[in-house]
Design an enzyme around this catalytic site. Structure first.
Site, PDB file in Angstrom:
ATOM      1  N   HIS A 292      -5.124   8.462   9.691  1.00 43.94           N
ATOM      2  CA  HIS A 292      -5.844   6.772  10.318  1.00 43.94           C
ATOM      3  C   HIS A 292      -6.886   7.634  11.315  1.00 43.94           C
ATOM      4  O   HIS A 292      -8.141   6.814  12.116  1.00 43.94           O
ATOM      5  CB  HIS A 292      -5.035   5.692  11.764  1.00 43.94           C
ATOM      6  CG  HIS A 292      -4.531   6.840  12.651  1.00 43.94           C
ATOM      7  ND1 HIS A 292      -4.738   6.187  13.840  1.00 43.94           N
ATOM      8  CD2 HIS A 292      -3.833   7.431  12.091  1.00 43.94           C
ATOM      9  CE1 HIS A 292      -3.891   7.430  14.792  1.00 43.94           C
ATOM     10  NE2 HIS A 292      -2.943   8.217  14.013  1.00 43.94           N
TER      11      HIS A 292
ATOM     12  N   THR B  83       2.091  11.872  14.066  1.00 41.53           N
ATOM     13  CA  THR B  83       4.121  12.078  14.914  1.00 41.53           C
ATOM     14  C   THR B  83       5.493  12.409  14.124  1.00 41.53           C
ATOM     15  O   THR B  83       5.942  13.113  14.847  1.00 41.53           O
ATOM     16  CB  THR B  83       4.322  10.388  15.785  1.00 41.53           C
ATOM     17  OG1 THR B  83       3.310  10.226  16.242  1.00 41.53           O
ATOM     18  CG2 THR B  83       5.866  11.144  16.395  1.00 41.53           C
TER      19      THR B  83
ATOM     20  N   THR C  77      10.927   6.011  -0.548  1.00 44.26           N
ATOM     21  CA  THR C  77      10.049   5.950  -1.433  1.00 44.26           C
ATOM     22  C   THR C  77       8.981   5.867  -1.069  1.00 44.26           C
ATOM     23  O   THR C  77       8.350   5.089   0.579  1.00 44.26           O
ATOM     24  CB  THR C  77      10.078   4.260  -2.141  1.00 44.26           C
ATOM     25  OG1 THR C  77      11.736   3.872  -1.997  1.00 44.26           O
ATOM     26  CG2 THR C  77       8.499   3.881  -2.736  1.00 44.26           C
TER      27      THR C  77
ATOM     28  N   CYS D  22      -1.805   7.077  24.514  1.00 49.25           N
ATOM     29  CA  CYS D  22      -0.798   7.067  24.742  1.00 49.25           C
ATOM     30  C   CYS D  22       0.374   6.883  26.028  1.00 49.25           C
ATOM     31  O   CYS D  22       0.940   6.569  26.851  1.00 49.25           O
ATOM     32  CB  CYS D  22      -0.192   8.048  24.394  1.00 49.25           C
ATOM     33  SG  CYS D  22      -0.284   8.679  22.512  1.00 49.25           S
TER      34      CYS D  22
HETATM   35  C1  LIG Z   1      -3.037  15.369  18.139  1.00 49.06           C
HETATM   36  C2  LIG Z   1      -2.511  14.487  17.729  1.00 49.06           C
HETATM   37  N1  LIG Z   1      -1.415  14.367  17.782  1.00 49.06           N
HETATM   38  C3  LIG Z   1      -0.622  13.280  16.798  1.00 49.06           C
HETATM   39  C4  LIG Z   1      -1.048  12.470  17.201  1.00 49.06           C
HETATM   40  C5  LIG Z   1      -0.167  11.444  16.687  1.00 49.06           C
HETATM   41  O1  LIG Z   1      -0.666  10.657  15.429  1.00 49.06           O
HETATM   42  P1  LIG Z   1       0.102   9.849  15.104  1.00 49.06           P
HETATM   43  O2  LIG Z   1      -0.523   8.388  15.834  1.00 49.06           O
HETATM   44  O3  LIG Z   1      -0.405   9.478  13.387  1.00 49.06           O
HETATM   45  O4  LIG Z   1       1.641   8.880  14.345  1.00 49.06           O
HETATM   46  C6  LIG Z   1      -2.039  12.333  17.404  1.00 49.06           C
HETATM   47  C7  LIG Z   1      -3.012  10.839  17.384  1.00 49.06           C
HETATM   48  O5  LIG Z   1      -2.265   9.828  17.776  1.00 49.06           O
HETATM   49  C8  LIG Z   1      -3.095  13.204  17.768  1.00 49.06           C
HETATM   50  O6  LIG Z   1      -4.350  12.175  18.328  1.00 49.06           O
END
Ligand SMILES: Cc1ncc(COP(=O)(O)O)c(C=O)c1O
Ligand code: FES
Lengths: 385, 122
Positions: free
Chosen positions: A202, A73, A238, A326
């Site tokens: 992750h 994100t 950091t 989400c």
């Molecule tokens: C295509 C995509 N972009 C962005 C994200 C967001 O990544 P993060 O959860 O590490 O913020 C995700 C998954 O959560 C994702 O599947």
């Protein structure tokens, strides 16, 4: 069967033991701040440098082109907000797609409230952006094209090299969200031709809350947070050394295993898909046409609600998802499936089954057996049959 | 995210199916999704002697259909008409935010089925 069957690897993956092992010393034993001059700090700095080199090599980039972030994100936000801010004298138009992750879509929508114009490119029934529409959407004041490499709900893979080519012909920078693609398909920034690329640990068995943004040398970028000089002042603060070490370790292993794993996962996914199609009537596989990721199966069952099916499987100890994590609980049909033009009954009955390196043949057998019971049961509830 | 009662009524919905020759029947379609509840009643001595339904919808829609049938069976028609989605949700130990709309379907179908029954009376 006391262990749960986890088939939601597109939401997140379990941390792999090798990554955990590599991270452990950096929580307590090597506690220095990588910005400090003393020996403790320098040991952290060495780990940081080594991780940066390793991630750069994995992507075909140079170490200076890698910024460590707090995940996908943040990477998407930094890329989009950072480029548009840096180029605000040049133009106020960006192009993205209708099927992006909320990390991109909500950022673009926020920019619209600040006066920028955003074009959301439609996709075809296979989830692919049309190049002619992209060409027609490029304007003299376009400053960025941001299109995901692989989609998180259906696994559709975009023709990124062609997209980048087209944008560059018009002098427009290109960002791609490669969060789902990393470790599932080859990702090389030069082959893709992109200027910025987001990844997050992750999704490939690294730790949560840690990611990287590739920023090609010479790409104009403003920070979105302000502070110290870390990450060339573009991502001050950091660094999360254990997380970064875990990210680099998991990425290196994922890339070593990529040829074998992608073949293995595609075979499991294909067997799952074929058996569903032959054993359960009124089923539709969403985005079945290649190119797609090897580990995602998005499938709709008519006369079934996806959330009800998810919960029925959950009660049997099987984890799948509807749409993206989400959107779950948001009570809205998936914007990705809507963009594919699915009819309401297919929108309603969609689930995503996503495989990963811990998925076994038996897991596939078990989810098939569960679907063969739960889909007819829920349908009977709906039709009284 | 779902209460134990919701999970129970989802896993083992009560009074499912249909009635051969119902005294009243109504179908409610959710405007947002493809969801629907098709509910049938049998009336005896002014009371709801039997309620059956078919439901297509999420966990909350299925559980609240089940709970509506349980709460309303045995009630007089006027008592049943007073049954609110809030009462159904409460009997289920609450529903998650955003899922309250799903608990409207079955009580609404029950209300309309009772109206259908009354309209059929000479
Ligand atoms: C295509 C995509 N972009 C962005 C994200 C967001 O990544 P993060 O959860 O590490 O913020 C995700 C998954 O959560 C994702 O599947
Ligand atoms: S019935 Fe559609 S979300 Fe609950």
């Amino acid at each position: 069967m006391c262990d749960r069957i986890y088939l939601d690897h597109s939401a997140t993956t379990p941390l792999r033991p090798e990554a955990l092992e590599a991270m452990l010393p950096y929580f307590a034993d090597i506690a220095g701040n990588s910005s400090s001059l003393h020996a403790d700090g320098q040991r952290a700095k060495q780990a940081l440098d080594a991780a940066r080199e390793s991630v750069a090599e994995a992507l075909g980039a140079t170490p200076r082109e890698i910024l460590f972030t707090g995940g996908g994100t943040e990477g998407d936000n930094l890329a989009i907000l950072g480029v548009t801010e840096a180029l605000k004298q040049r133009g106020h138009h960006i192009i993205t797609s209708a099927i992006e992750h909320p990390a991109v879509l909500r950022t673009c929508e926020w920019l619209e409230t600040r006066g920028l114009e955003v074009t959301y490119l439609p996709v075809d029934a296979d989830g692919i952006v049309d190049l002619a529409t992209l060409r027609a959407s490029l304007r003299p004041d376009t400053v960025l094209v941001s299109i995901m490499l692989a989609n998180n709900e259906v696994g559709a893979v975009q023709p990124m090299a062609k997209i980048a080519d087209l944008a560059h012909q018009h002098g427009v920078l290109v960002h791609t969200d490669a969060v789902q693609a990393m470790g599932k398909m080859p990702v090389n920034v030069d082959h893709l031709g992109v200027d910025l690329l987001t990844l997050t640990a992750h999704k490939f068995c690294g730790p949560k809350g840690c990611g990287a943004l590739f920023v090609r040398k010479g790409t104009p970028l403003e920070p979105i947070t302000y502070g110290g000089h870390q990450e060339r002042s573009l991502r001050p603060g950091t660094q999360n050394i254990p997380g970064i070490v875990g990210l680099a370790t998991a990425l290196r292993l994922a890339i070593n295993e990529l040829p074998a794993q992608s073949t293995r996962l595609a075979a499991l996914r294909d067997r799952l898909q074929a058996t569903i199609l032959t054993s359960i009537p009124h089923v539709k596989v969403n985005c079945a046409a290649p190119p797609r990721l090897p580990n995602i199966l998005n499938v709709s069952f008519a006369e079934v609600d996806g959330e009800a099916l998810l919960m029925a499987l959950d009660m049997r100890g099987i984890s799948v998802s509807t749409g993206s994590a989400c959107a779950a609980g948001a009570n809205e049909p998936s914007h990705v499936l809507e963009a594919l033009g699915l009819a309401p009954e297919w929108l309603q009955g969609a689930i995503r089954i996503s495989l990963g390196r811990t998925t076994t043949n038996e897991d596939i057998d078990d989810v098939l057996a569960a679907l063969q019971q739960d889909v007819p049961r829920l349908r009977a509830l709906a039709t009284g049959a | 995210m779902y209460s134990a009662a919701v999970r129970d009524h989802f896993a083992n919905p009560r009074n499912t199916g249909s009635i051969e020759q119902p005294d009243g029947q109504a179908r409610v379609d959710s405007p947002v999704h493809n969801d629907r509840v098709d509910l049938m009643i049998r009336v005896q001595d002014g009371r709801l002697a039997e309620i059956k339904y078919r439901v297509l919808g999420c966990v909350a829609a299925i559980a609240s259909s089940s709970m509506t049938s349980v709460l309303a069976t045995g009630l007089t028609l006027d008592e049943a008409l007073a049954l609110t989605p809030e009462q159904v949700a409460e009997a289920l130990g609450g529903l998650p935010e955003g899922k309250l709309a799903c608990s409207v379907l079955a009580p609404e179908a029950l209300r309309l089925a009772i109206a259908d029954y009354r309209a059929r009376q000479p």
